[in-house]
Motif scaffolding. Structure first.
Motif, PDB file in Angstrom:
ATOM      1  N   ALA A  28       0.847  -1.196   0.000  1.00 45.70           N
ATOM      2  CA  ALA A  28       0.000   0.000   0.000  1.00 45.70           C
ATOM      3  C   ALA A  28       0.873   1.233   0.000  1.00 45.70           C
ATOM      4  O   ALA A  28       1.920   1.273   0.643  1.00 45.70           O
ATOM      5  CB  ALA A  28      -0.911  -0.001   1.230  1.00 45.70           C
ATOM      6  N   GLU A  29       0.475   2.216  -0.778  1.00 47.57           N
ATOM      7  CA  GLU A  29       1.122   3.523  -0.715  1.00 47.57           C
ATOM      8  C   GLU A  29       0.028   4.578  -0.714  1.00 47.57           C
ATOM      9  O   GLU A  29      -1.163   4.263  -0.814  1.00 47.57           O
ATOM     10  CB  GLU A  29       2.085   3.725  -1.885  1.00 47.57           C
ATOM     11  CG  GLU A  29       1.428   3.870  -3.230  1.00 47.57           C
ATOM     12  CD  GLU A  29       2.403   4.296  -4.314  1.00 47.57           C
ATOM     13  OE1 GLU A  29       1.936   4.881  -5.295  1.00 47.57           O
ATOM     14  OE2 GLU A  29       3.617   4.065  -4.171  1.00 47.57           O
ATOM     15  N   GLN A  30       0.412   5.822  -0.606  1.00 41.51           N
ATOM     16  CA  GLN A  30      -0.564   6.900  -0.501  1.00 41.51           C
ATOM     17  C   GLN A  30      -1.472   6.904  -1.726  1.00 41.51           C
ATOM     18  O   GLN A  30      -1.031   7.173  -2.846  1.00 41.51           O
ATOM     19  CB  GLN A  30       0.143   8.248  -0.387  1.00 41.51           C
ATOM     20  CG  GLN A  30      -0.793   9.423  -0.174  1.00 41.51           C
ATOM     21  CD  GLN A  30      -1.492   9.354   1.183  1.00 41.51           C
ATOM     22  OE1 GLN A  30      -0.923   8.868   2.151  1.00 41.51           O
ATOM     23  NE2 GLN A  30      -2.730   9.825   1.238  1.00 41.51           N
ATOM     24  N   GLY A  31      -2.739   6.548  -1.522  1.00 44.20           N
ATOM     25  CA  GLY A  31      -3.727   6.626  -2.595  1.00 44.20           C
ATOM     26  C   GLY A  31      -3.696   5.489  -3.596  1.00 44.20           C
ATOM     27  O   GLY A  31      -4.379   5.574  -4.622  1.00 44.20           O
ATOM     28  N   ALA A  32      -2.937   4.426  -3.334  1.00 41.85           N
ATOM     29  CA  ALA A  32      -2.855   3.357  -4.326  1.00 41.85           C
ATOM     30  C   ALA A  32      -2.473   2.034  -3.674  1.00 41.85           C
ATOM     31  O   ALA A  32      -1.937   1.991  -2.558  1.00 41.85           O
ATOM     32  CB  ALA A  32      -1.840   3.713  -5.412  1.00 41.85           C
ATOM     33  N   VAL A  33      -2.775   0.966  -4.397  1.00 41.72           N
ATOM     34  CA  VAL A  33      -2.337  -0.376  -4.035  1.00 41.72           C
ATOM     35  C   VAL A  33      -1.408  -0.866  -5.145  1.00 41.72           C
ATOM     36  O   VAL A  33      -1.705  -0.711  -6.338  1.00 41.72           O
ATOM     37  CB  VAL A  33      -3.532  -1.337  -3.875  1.00 41.72           C
ATOM     38  CG1 VAL A  33      -3.052  -2.769  -3.706  1.00 41.72           C
ATOM     39  CG2 VAL A  33      -4.373  -0.934  -2.677  1.00 41.72           C
ATOM     40  N   LEU A  34      -0.288  -1.446  -4.750  1.00 42.66           N
ATOM     41  CA  LEU A  34       0.709  -1.924  -5.705  1.00 42.66           C
ATOM     42  C   LEU A  34       0.729  -3.451  -5.708  1.00 42.66           C
ATOM     43  O   LEU A  34       0.697  -4.079  -4.654  1.00 42.66           O
ATOM     44  CB  LEU A  34       2.093  -1.393  -5.344  1.00 42.66           C
ATOM     45  CG  LEU A  34       2.200   0.103  -5.045  1.00 42.66           C
ATOM     46  CD1 LEU A  34       3.630   0.464  -4.685  1.00 42.66           C
ATOM     47  CD2 LEU A  34       1.726   0.919  -6.238  1.00 42.66           C
ATOM     48  N   VAL A  35       0.786  -4.018  -6.892  1.00 44.43           N
ATOM     49  CA  VAL A  35       0.874  -5.473  -7.049  1.00 44.43           C
ATOM     50  C   VAL A  35       2.049  -5.779  -7.970  1.00 44.43           C
ATOM     51  O   VAL A  35       2.122  -5.248  -9.089  1.00 44.43           O
ATOM     52  CB  VAL A  35      -0.417  -6.074  -7.639  1.00 44.43           C
ATOM     53  CG1 VAL A  35      -0.262  -7.575  -7.843  1.00 44.43           C
ATOM     54  CG2 VAL A  35      -1.609  -5.780  -6.731  1.00 44.43           C
TER      55      VAL A  35
END
Length: 471
Positions: free
Chosen positions: A388-395
Motif C-alpha cells: 500500500a502507498e498513498q492513494g494506491a495499491v501496488l501489485v
C-alpha cells in the motif's frame, strides 16, 4: 520528389498535374540503402511509402526469427500509411533496404486529406475495409480466447479429477476396511471377548486409543524395517496373514513393544489375530476417511477458487481484497505450476480493499501469472507481492524465468503483439491487460524489471477508483 517522377508510376495514373503537385508538396524523398531500415514492424504506420526505384525487403518476426515475407521491387509498390484511415494502424512488417534507390514518403494525414479531397467515395470504402479487417481481427482474437478458455477448463477438469478419483477410490477402500472390522468383531465375540470378559475388549480399545501417528513420516527404509519386525512378531505369536496386519500397524507407528502389551490382554492364537485385525481395520478406516476428507476439501477449495475467479453471482464493480483474486488465479492455474514452480506470497497486512471490476482484473492476473509460469519453463519461483502507498495499491508479479529481450519488452503492450505460437497462452494480450488496468481502473501497468532470473510486472491501482471510459 519531382512531379515527373510520380507521373511515371502506374499507381498515379489518372491523377492530374495539379493533383500530383499537391501530393509532391506534402511528401519527401528518402534514399534506400541496403540493410538500412525505413520502417519497423509494429510501429505506428504514420507514413505511406511508395517505391520509385530500387528494392525493399519486407521482414517479419516469425517464431522469434526474422523472415523475409515479401519484396517491394517494382516501381509503384507501396507500404504503410494505415493511420490515414485507422488510428491504431501499425506496420505489418519491417522495411529494409535491399537495393539502392529512392522511395516517396507521404505523412498519413496528408494522404488522408488528399484522398478525401480527390476520391471521397473511395475514401469511405477504404475506411469500411479497415473497419471490417479490424472487426475480423477482433473476432479471431475472441475465438483464440475461447480456445484458451477451453484449455483452462481442461486443466481445471484435470485438477478436480484427481481428488474426485481419490474420493471414489477411498469409498471403495473404506467399505472393504469396514468389512474387515466387522469380521474381526464377530471373531472376537466368538473367541471370548464378550459378556463377562468385555473388560478385556475395553482394555484393547484403550490400547488402540494410545496409538498416535509419528510426528515425522518414516523414511521408506525405516518403514520397511518396522513392517518386517512386526511381521516377524506376528508370525511368532501364531497370527496368520501377518503381512495384511503389519502394514496398517506400521503406518500408524505401532511397534513391537505395543504388540507385547496387546498380547498380554488377548493372549496368543485366534483371539490375538482377531483383536489385531480389529485394530488394523480401525486404523485403516481412519486413514482412508482422512484421505477422503482431504480429497473433498480439495474439490471444495477448487470450486471456491473458481467461483471467486469468475466472480459468479456478484456485481461487476465490487469492493475486494486483491489477494483473493491473486490466490484464486493461482488455484485455477494450478495445473500449470506442476511440482517445479514454487509460489511465494508477500502480502502486506495493511493493504486496503478497493473498488474494482473484479472479474476483469482476474483476467489481468491470469495473463501475468500465466506469462510468468511460461517464462520459467516448469522450474522456478513465482512471487506475488502487494503493498500500500498513498492513494494506491501496488501489485508485483515476479518470476525467475528467462526474462524478455529489450526489443520484446519495448513492444510488450502493443496491440496483437505476441511471441507465442498459435494456441499457446491465455489469449489475452498485454495490450488488453493494459486497457483493463488503465482505462477501466485508472491505474498503470509497467515492466519494472526485466532480466534473466528476475522479471517483474508492476501494477498500480488507485484506492479511490477513477471512473474511466469503457474500452
Amino acid at each position: 520528389m519531382r512531379v515527373e517522377d510520380l507521373r511515371e508510376l502506374d499507381l498515379f495514373a489518372g491523377l492530374s498535374g495539379e493533383q500530383l503537385a499537391e501530393l509532391a508538396a506534402g511528401d519527401s524523398e528518402v534514399r534506400i540503402e541496403p540493410g538500412v531500415e525505413l520502417f519497423r514492424e509494429g510501429d505506428p504506420a504514420d507514413f505511406w511509402w511508395v517505391l520509385v526505384e530500387g528494392a525493399i525487403d519486407l521482414v517479419r518476426q516469425l517464431g522469434g526469427e526474422p523472415s523475409v515475407v515479401g519484396r517491394m521491387d517494382a516501381p509503384g509498390r507501396w507500404a504503410g500509411g494505415f493511420r490515414a484511415w485507422d488510428e491504431q494502424g501499425v506496420y505489418l512488417a519491417t522495411g529494409r533496404g535491399a537495393a539502392p534507390g529512392r522511395v516517396l514518403r507521404v505523412p498519413a494525414d496528408v494522404l488522408r486529406a488528399r484522398v478525401d479531397s480527390w476520391f471521397p467515395f473511395g475514401s469511405h470504402l477504404i475506411r469500411g475495409v479497415y473497419g471490417t479487417a479490424r472487426s475480423i481481427e477482433a473476432t479471431a482474437r475472441q475465438r483464440e480466447s475461447l480456445a484458451a478458455l477451453g484449455t483452462l477448463a481442461a486443466g481445471l477438469a484435470h485438477e478436480i479429477n484427481n481428488p474426485a478419483a481419490a474420493a471414489t477410490r477411498a469409498v471403495g477402500d473404506v467399505t472393504e476396511a469396514f468389512q474387515t472390522v466387522l469380521g474381526a468383531v464377530t471373531r472376537l465375540a466368538s473367541g471370548g471377548l464378550a459378556g463377562p470378559t468385555a473388560d478385556r475388549f475395553a482394555e484393547l480399545d484403550a490400547l488402540r486409543a494410545e496409538i498416535r501417528p509419528p510426528a515425522a513420516s518414516l523414511s521408506p527404509l525405516a518403514m520397511a524395517d518396522l513392517e518386517d519386525d512386526l511381521s516377524a512378531w506376528l508370525a511368532d505369536h501364531g497370527v496368520e496373514d501377518e503381512w495384511a496386519i503389519a502394514t496398517p500397524l506400521a503406518t500408524a507407528g505401532v511397534d513391537v513393544a505395543w504388540c507385547d502389551r496387546a498380547a498380554g490382554v488377548l493372549g496368543d492364537g485366534p483371539v490375538l489375530q482377531a483383536g489385531l485385525q480389529w485394530i488394523a481395520g480401525t486404523l485403516a478406516t481412519t486413514g482412508i476417511l482422512a484421505e477422503l476428507g482431504e480429497a473433498t476439501r480439495r474439490i471444495s477449495g477448487l470450486v471456491t477458487a473458481i467461483t471467486s475467479y469468475s466472480q459468479m453471482d456478484r456485481g461487476s464493480l465490487q469492493l475486494v481484497d486483491l489477494t483473493d483474486g491473486l490466490d484464486s488465479t493461482v488455484a485455477v492455474l494450478g495445473h500449470r505450476l506442476g511440482t517445479g514452480v514454487a509460489v511465494v506470497r508477500d502480502y502486506a497486512p495493511d493493504v486496503p480493499r478497493i473498488q474494482v471490476h473484479a472479474g476483469e482484473l482476474n483476467q489481468v492476473w491470469t495473463n501475468l501469472i500465466d506469462n510468468a509460469i511460461d517464462a520459467m519453463n516448469g522450474t522456478g519461483t513465482l512471487t506475488l507481492t502487494t503493498r500500500a502507498e498513498q492513494g494506491a495499491v501496488l501489485v508485483d508479479i515476479t518470476d525467475t524465468g528467462h526474462g524478455m529481450p529489450p526489443e520484446v519488452a519495448a513492444r510488450a503492450f502493443e496491440a496483437f503483439f505476441t511471441t507465442r505460437g498459435v494456441g499457446q497462452g491465455t489469449g489475452l494480450g498485454l495490450d488488453i491487460a493494459r486497457r483493463i488496468v488503465t482505462e477501466r481502473h485508472g491505474g498503470t501497468i509497467t515492466i519494472a524489471a526485466c532480466r534473466p532470473g528476475h522479471t517483474t510486472l508492476h501494477v498500480r491501482l488507485p484506492t479511490t477508483r477513477v471512473e474511466a471510459r469503457r474500452s
